[in-house]
Design an enzyme around this catalytic site. Sequence first.
Site, PDB file in Angstrom:
ATOM      1  N   ASN A  91      51.830  24.999  47.862  1.00 24.78           N
ATOM      2  CA  ASN A  91      50.786  24.859  48.893  1.00 24.78           C
ATOM      3  C   ASN A  91      49.765  23.786  48.478  1.00 24.78           C
ATOM      4  O   ASN A  91      49.334  22.961  49.292  1.00 24.78           O
ATOM      5  CB  ASN A  91      50.037  26.178  49.109  1.00 24.78           C
ATOM      6  CG  ASN A  91      50.930  27.298  49.606  1.00 24.78           C
ATOM      7  OD1 ASN A  91      52.031  27.057  50.081  1.00 24.78           O
ATOM      8  ND2 ASN A  91      50.460  28.537  49.505  1.00 24.78           N
ATOM      9  N   ASN A 126      37.908  31.486  42.469  1.00 25.53           N
ATOM     10  CA  ASN A 126      37.194  32.366  43.395  1.00 25.53           C
ATOM     11  C   ASN A 126      36.482  33.471  42.594  1.00 25.53           C
ATOM     12  O   ASN A 126      36.511  33.471  41.350  1.00 25.53           O
ATOM     13  CB  ASN A 126      38.132  32.906  44.482  1.00 25.53           C
ATOM     14  CG  ASN A 126      39.198  33.840  43.930  1.00 25.53           C
ATOM     15  OD1 ASN A 126      39.068  34.370  42.825  1.00 25.53           O
ATOM     16  ND2 ASN A 126      40.252  34.044  44.690  1.00 25.53           N
ATOM     17  N   ASP A 156      57.588  32.869  52.040  1.00 26.17           N
ATOM     18  CA  ASP A 156      56.648  33.942  52.381  1.00 26.17           C
ATOM     19  C   ASP A 156      57.197  34.779  53.537  1.00 26.17           C
ATOM     20  O   ASP A 156      57.424  34.252  54.640  1.00 26.17           O
ATOM     21  CB  ASP A 156      55.288  33.344  52.800  1.00 26.17           C
ATOM     22  CG  ASP A 156      54.544  32.701  51.628  1.00 26.17           C
ATOM     23  OD1 ASP A 156      54.978  32.870  50.469  1.00 26.17           O
ATOM     24  OD2 ASP A 156      53.522  32.038  51.877  1.00 26.17           O
ATOM     25  N   ASP A 189      44.421  27.464  48.268  1.00 24.83           N
ATOM     26  CA  ASP A 189      45.345  26.395  47.854  1.00 24.83           C
ATOM     27  C   ASP A 189      45.042  25.112  48.633  1.00 24.83           C
ATOM     28  O   ASP A 189      45.057  24.016  48.078  1.00 24.83           O
ATOM     29  CB  ASP A 189      46.798  26.810  48.124  1.00 24.83           C
ATOM     30  CG  ASP A 189      47.161  28.095  47.399  1.00 24.83           C
ATOM     31  OD1 ASP A 189      46.595  28.347  46.322  1.00 24.83           O
ATOM     32  OD2 ASP A 189      48.008  28.851  47.917  1.00 24.83           O
ATOM     33  N   LEU A 204      33.596  30.908  47.542  1.00 21.15           N
ATOM     34  CA  LEU A 204      32.994  32.204  47.890  1.00 21.15           C
ATOM     35  C   LEU A 204      33.412  32.666  49.284  1.00 21.15           C
ATOM     36  O   LEU A 204      32.663  33.359  49.964  1.00 21.15           O
ATOM     37  CB  LEU A 204      31.461  32.064  47.840  1.00 21.15           C
ATOM     38  CG  LEU A 204      30.878  31.549  46.521  1.00 21.15           C
ATOM     39  CD1 LEU A 204      29.484  30.987  46.727  1.00 21.15           C
ATOM     40  CD2 LEU A 204      30.852  32.673  45.477  1.00 21.15           C
ATOM     41  N   GLY A 205      34.601  32.249  49.726  1.00 20.16           N
ATOM     42  CA  GLY A 205      35.079  32.657  51.051  1.00 20.16           C
ATOM     43  C   GLY A 205      34.155  32.153  52.141  1.00 20.16           C
ATOM     44  O   GLY A 205      33.786  30.982  52.175  1.00 20.16           O
ATOM     45  N   GLU A 221      50.914  30.620  38.617  1.00 19.49           N
ATOM     46  CA  GLU A 221      52.047  31.321  39.237  1.00 19.49           C
ATOM     47  C   GLU A 221      53.373  30.859  38.649  1.00 19.49           C
ATOM     48  O   GLU A 221      54.433  31.233  39.122  1.00 19.49           O
ATOM     49  CB  GLU A 221      52.025  31.114  40.761  1.00 19.49           C
ATOM     50  CG  GLU A 221      52.405  32.373  41.518  1.00 19.49           C
ATOM     51  CD  GLU A 221      52.339  32.195  43.014  1.00 19.49           C
ATOM     52  OE1 GLU A 221      52.013  33.171  43.701  1.00 19.49           O
ATOM     53  OE2 GLU A 221      52.615  31.084  43.519  1.00 19.49           O
ATOM     54  N   ASP A 271      44.362  34.013  59.495  1.00 21.19           N
ATOM     55  CA  ASP A 271      45.137  34.302  58.282  1.00 21.19           C
ATOM     56  C   ASP A 271      44.565  33.475  57.131  1.00 21.19           C
ATOM     57  O   ASP A 271      44.589  32.241  57.183  1.00 21.19           O
ATOM     58  CB  ASP A 271      46.610  33.928  58.543  1.00 21.19           C
ATOM     59  CG  ASP A 271      47.500  34.158  57.329  1.00 21.19           C
ATOM     60  OD1 ASP A 271      47.027  34.725  56.329  1.00 21.19           O
ATOM     61  OD2 ASP A 271      48.686  33.761  57.395  1.00 21.19           O
TER      62      ASP A 271
END
Length: 318
Positions: free
Chosen positions: A55, A196, A25, A263, A232-233, A152, A257
């Site tokens: 992750n 999500n 990253d 993950d 839902l964050g 991914e 962040d």
Amino acid sequence: MVIYISNDEMEKCKKIVVAVSTNVDLIARVSHLPEPGETIGDAEYCLSYGGKGANQAIAAARSGGHVSFISCLGDDAYADTLITSFVDSGIDVDYIQKCVRHSTGIAFIFVAENGENCIAVAPGANNLLRGERMDTILPVIKEADALVLQLEIPYESVISLIEYAHTVDTKIILNPAPAKQIPSYILEKVDILILNETEAMLIAGQSLDFSEPIGIARSLLRRVGQVVILTLGEKGSVIVSDEMEKQIPSYVVNTVDTTGAGDTFCGAFVAQWVEGVDLQDCVQFATAAAALSVTRIGAQVSIPYQKEVIEFMRNRIL
Ligand code: RIB
């Protein structure tokens, strides 16, 4: 109750297999996410290790899981450092392949001051995780208690691993990220779907009103094996199965962040779930692990170990 797994007990642990994407990253910390055509001149740069699958594997291992994973890396300078870092996290790296004349996956990530991000991935060697390259992991999947997948790596590889794991009766946990549609005949073979809001809309094939998240998770459950967990964050998550439905709030933390938070949630959840921990406790543990991860910059480097998660849960009340 959350289970604390000591090193001695690891040998007896249930086995988790993750077929993973691994990325390096390249992170630019910026005041705000750039608009099209905008140049932000005072970004701060840092390099960290990531990849959704890697992750998740690391989160599961740091949460006490016994993790094997298969991944394709390039034959560049990053590969050996990555392998060392996987070993340090307690992961069995026997199934990692270094692919000649290919580069390790690279993710370009902007992280804004409020912790939000946007990501572009150049998959490199991750795209080679297909066909015969996956054969070595099949016996491990057969013996495993859970197979964890994301989207991914090549899509057709995910599909064939789900079909294989289903025939050998290994439980399948799918996190459909980055978001893609999944055909119904595949979704019904998935035991636990963790997704999500964006992923939920793609899978549902329509825009959704998340003021009733339990209803959304319940309608997705009609298409999935056993459990749907909708994250839902900052609003937490909901769990829905035939036996239960429950909304779990998130922890209030200083978000720096959010990269890799989903993950971390998936990996931490699975490590507890394979050990037979009650669903709600698994999600509470995963919520705490993800909350800790957003307080630090970077994906893998920010994933907590189970000791830290348990300590955090002791000191915080949801
Ligand atoms: O989910 C976060 C991850 O997405 C990052 O680590 C990056 O590598 C991308 O794959």
